[in-house]
Write a protein that holds these residues in place. Structure first.
Motif, PDB file in Angstrom:
ATOM      1  N   PRO A 333     142.158  25.108  14.422  1.00 40.09           N
ATOM      2  CA  PRO A 333     142.178  24.171  13.295  1.00 40.09           C
ATOM      3  C   PRO A 333     141.264  24.636  12.168  1.00 40.09           C
ATOM      4  O   PRO A 333     140.187  25.192  12.403  1.00 40.09           O
ATOM      5  CB  PRO A 333     141.669  22.868  13.920  1.00 40.09           C
ATOM      6  CG  PRO A 333     140.921  23.287  15.151  1.00 40.09           C
ATOM      7  CD  PRO A 333     141.616  24.504  15.651  1.00 40.09           C
ATOM      8  N   ARG A 334     141.692  24.399  10.947  1.00 36.09           N
ATOM      9  CA  ARG A 334     140.929  24.864   9.780  1.00 36.09           C
ATOM     10  C   ARG A 334     139.538  24.233   9.698  1.00 36.09           C
ATOM     11  O   ARG A 334     138.614  24.813   9.149  1.00 36.09           O
ATOM     12  CB  ARG A 334     141.708  24.560   8.500  1.00 36.09           C
ATOM     13  CG  ARG A 334     142.992  25.367   8.383  1.00 36.09           C
ATOM     14  CD  ARG A 334     143.660  25.154   7.027  1.00 36.09           C
ATOM     15  NE  ARG A 334     144.863  25.953   6.908  1.00 36.09           N
ATOM     16  CZ  ARG A 334     144.877  27.225   6.529  1.00 36.09           C
ATOM     17  NH1 ARG A 334     143.742  27.829   6.241  1.00 36.09           N
ATOM     18  NH2 ARG A 334     146.015  27.875   6.427  1.00 36.09           N
ATOM     19  N   THR A 335     139.415  23.028  10.251  1.00 36.88           N
ATOM     20  CA  THR A 335     138.119  22.350  10.187  1.00 36.88           C
ATOM     21  C   THR A 335     137.104  22.949  11.160  1.00 36.88           C
ATOM     22  O   THR A 335     135.909  22.714  11.013  1.00 36.88           O
ATOM     23  CB  THR A 335     138.285  20.855  10.504  1.00 36.88           C
ATOM     24  OG1 THR A 335     138.942  20.713  11.777  1.00 36.88           O
ATOM     25  CG2 THR A 335     139.110  20.168   9.441  1.00 36.88           C
ATOM     26  N   ASP A 336     137.590  23.692  12.165  1.00 39.04           N
ATOM     27  CA  ASP A 336     136.662  24.278  13.141  1.00 39.04           C
ATOM     28  C   ASP A 336     136.228  25.652  12.641  1.00 39.04           C
ATOM     29  O   ASP A 336     136.679  26.701  13.117  1.00 39.04           O
ATOM     30  CB  ASP A 336     137.326  24.374  14.517  1.00 39.04           C
ATOM     31  CG  ASP A 336     136.284  24.452  15.629  1.00 39.04           C
ATOM     32  OD1 ASP A 336     135.125  24.783  15.332  1.00 39.04           O
ATOM     33  OD2 ASP A 336     136.633  24.174  16.789  1.00 39.04           O
ATOM     34  N   LEU A 337     135.342  25.644  11.674  1.00 38.12           N
ATOM     35  CA  LEU A 337     134.903  26.879  11.028  1.00 38.12           C
ATOM     36  C   LEU A 337     134.162  27.790  11.987  1.00 38.12           C
ATOM     37  O   LEU A 337     134.221  29.017  11.872  1.00 38.12           O
ATOM     38  CB  LEU A 337     134.010  26.553   9.821  1.00 38.12           C
ATOM     39  CG  LEU A 337     134.655  25.696   8.721  1.00 38.12           C
ATOM     40  CD1 LEU A 337     133.654  25.407   7.616  1.00 38.12           C
ATOM     41  CD2 LEU A 337     135.893  26.369   8.166  1.00 38.12           C
ATOM     42  N   LYS A 338     133.461  27.209  12.944  1.00 38.32           N
ATOM     43  CA  LYS A 338     132.657  28.014  13.863  1.00 38.32           C
ATOM     44  C   LYS A 338     133.531  28.888  14.768  1.00 38.32           C
ATOM     45  O   LYS A 338     133.202  30.047  15.013  1.00 38.32           O
ATOM     46  CB  LYS A 338     131.758  27.104  14.713  1.00 38.32           C
ATOM     47  CG  LYS A 338     130.687  27.851  15.502  1.00 38.32           C
ATOM     48  CD  LYS A 338     129.728  26.880  16.164  1.00 38.32           C
ATOM     49  CE  LYS A 338     128.682  27.605  17.006  1.00 38.32           C
ATOM     50  NZ  LYS A 338     127.782  28.436  16.210  1.00 38.32           N
ATOM     51  N   SER A 339     134.650  28.350  15.235  1.00 32.14           N
ATOM     52  CA  SER A 339     135.530  29.151  16.084  1.00 32.14           C
ATOM     53  C   SER A 339     136.202  30.261  15.279  1.00 32.14           C
ATOM     54  O   SER A 339     136.404  31.371  15.783  1.00 32.14           O
ATOM     55  CB  SER A 339     136.580  28.264  16.759  1.00 32.14           C
ATOM     56  OG  SER A 339     137.455  27.709  15.802  1.00 32.14           O
ATOM     57  N   ASN A 340     136.558  29.969  14.035  1.00 28.32           N
ATOM     58  CA  ASN A 340     137.130  30.999  13.179  1.00 28.32           C
ATOM     59  C   ASN A 340     136.127  32.122  12.929  1.00 28.32           C
ATOM     60  O   ASN A 340     136.473  33.308  12.986  1.00 28.32           O
ATOM     61  CB  ASN A 340     137.575  30.390  11.850  1.00 28.32           C
ATOM     62  CG  ASN A 340     138.874  29.621  11.955  1.00 28.32           C
ATOM     63  OD1 ASN A 340     139.941  30.147  11.723  1.00 28.32           O
ATOM     64  ND2 ASN A 340     138.778  28.353  12.318  1.00 28.32           N
TER      65      ASN A 340
END
Length: 402
Positions: A333-340
């Protein structure tokens, strides 16, 4: 070496719950909770949550919770409400806000424990049978479906299998973990786990503080119990499979609790209601709480010292070293910046290109992300457009040459 990443889609594959329900997603969490027997149990505390809905949201609690409210949005609102009340003059309002915040941790964990309290998940079991001791499993899920499967099919143990050393393990009683060399896949849980425990926090004025004397990155791990254990108000609930428990986890018995400042007296009190039956188990020890990172937009990993920093670093190392990365049911998900950022940083540190396999019923955007943002060419990318289930061809999934 393979790295397997499990998202919510992997947990949704569990179809053998005695409750007849599957793991919830963000928008059906409360409708799922309402269908569980624990929702009618007076020991399951929801008064703080109902108080928040009535007095802060100014809505009817039942109507509100049945409106497919996104639990991430609600949890974020509750945390923002808590942060409105700071300082010595905000004591009463802060206590009310903090009560709803901590109750949601217990409710969230209880829903997962109830649903996973059945036979070992067939899809996870089939996966565990095929992975190798040097493989790494990374998950954002809080449930213990993969934990049980690994414990059943490999030499994986809670003593060393999570990538950290637990302080104690509740295995028919609190015991010290057995120190030995790991000979099974490592399971890295980046958002915590319902069977990881910490001390119940307090938040009298501003910061949220753990009540344990041990360092904040200390973790107690629950494994199994066939007889009553000491817990809050003695409210032990039996009848749970390994790595699952009733609403209240066992109290911590090997930590005396944080020392209070000079000039203060620590008072332990509990309001009793005539319609709530008294627990019959022991209630000694330090009250515990599931150690999970709640589903809020701004996740606070630092509350637990370096625990999650170390886990995320271990996950990044796994991504950097894996020759094959398998993504199961995670949509980035775009909101999960940490995983990206986790994947971007890991791929930037690599000197070669790994094979990547994606298993998801809607894999198009995930595949596009790996090509356009992470630089994985078509020649190193495979897609299985399907749900993770017991029909999944695990052999083919794990072997990029098939």
């Amino acid at each position: 070496m393979n790295l397997i990443l499990l998202g919510a889609g992997a947990s949704k594959s569990y179809a053998d719950s005695p409750t007849g329900l599957r793991m919830p997603i963000a928008r059906d969490f409360f409708s799922t909770f309402e269908q569980l027997k624990i929702s009618e149990n007076p020991w399951v505390l929801i008064d703080g949550l109902l108080d928040y809905v009535m007095h802060v949201k100014s809505e009817n609690p039942l109507d509100f919770l049945r409106s497919n409210i996104d639990i991430e949005e609600l949890y974020t609102e509750i945390e923002e409400n808590l942060n409105l009340y700071k300082g010595k003059d905000a004591t009463i309002e802060r206590i009310r806000a903090f009560k709803s915040y901590t109750q949601l941790v217990f409710i969230f964990s209880a829903v997962l424990n109830e649903i996973q309290n059945g036979s070992i998940s067939k899809p996870h079991r089939q996966l565990a049978k095929k992975i190798k001791p040097d493989d790494v499993v990374v998950t954002f899920n809080w449930d213990t479906l993969m934990d049980r499967a690994l414990k059943s099919e490999t030499e994986w143990e809670t003593d060393e299998g999570y990538g950290f050393n637990p302080k104690s393990i509740y295995r028919e009683g609190w015991v010290a973990p057995v120190q030995k060399e790991r000979s099974a896949p490592e399971l890295i849980k980046l958002h915590g786990s319902v069977n990881w425990l910490s001390s119940h926090p307090i938040s009298p004025e501003e910061d949220i503080e753990l009540t344990q004397e041990a360092a904040p990155d200390t973790v107690w791990v629950y494994e199994s119990a066939r007889k009553p254990y000491s817990c809050f108000a003695g409210r032990y609930m039996g009848g749970y499979e390994e790595l699952s428990y009733g609403y209240y986890p066992p109290n911590i018995l090997d930590d005396p609790g944080k020392k209070i400042d000079d000039g203060y007296v620590l008072v332990r009190a509990r309001v009793k209601f005539p319609w709530v039956p008294e627990g019959t188990s022991d209630n000694s020890g330090l009250v515990s709480i599931p150690l999970i990172i709640p589903p809020v937009k701004e996740k606070n990993y630092h509350r637990y010292g370096t625990l999650f920093e170390d886990l995320w670093r271990n996950a990044q190392t796994g991504i950097e070293n894996a020759s094959h990365i398998i993504i199961i049911g995670y949509s980035f998900p775009r909101t999960d910046l940490k995983s990206n950022k986790l994947f971007l940083d890991a791929f930037l540190n690599r000197k070669d290109i790994p094979f990547v396999t994606i298993l998801d019923p809607a894999p198009e955007l995930i595949a596009e992300k790996f090509k356009m943002e992470f630089g994985i060419p078509e020649s190193h990318l495979r897609v299985f457009k399907e749900y993770f289930s017991e029909k999944t061809d695990i052999e083919s999934l794990l072997n990029p040459e098939k």
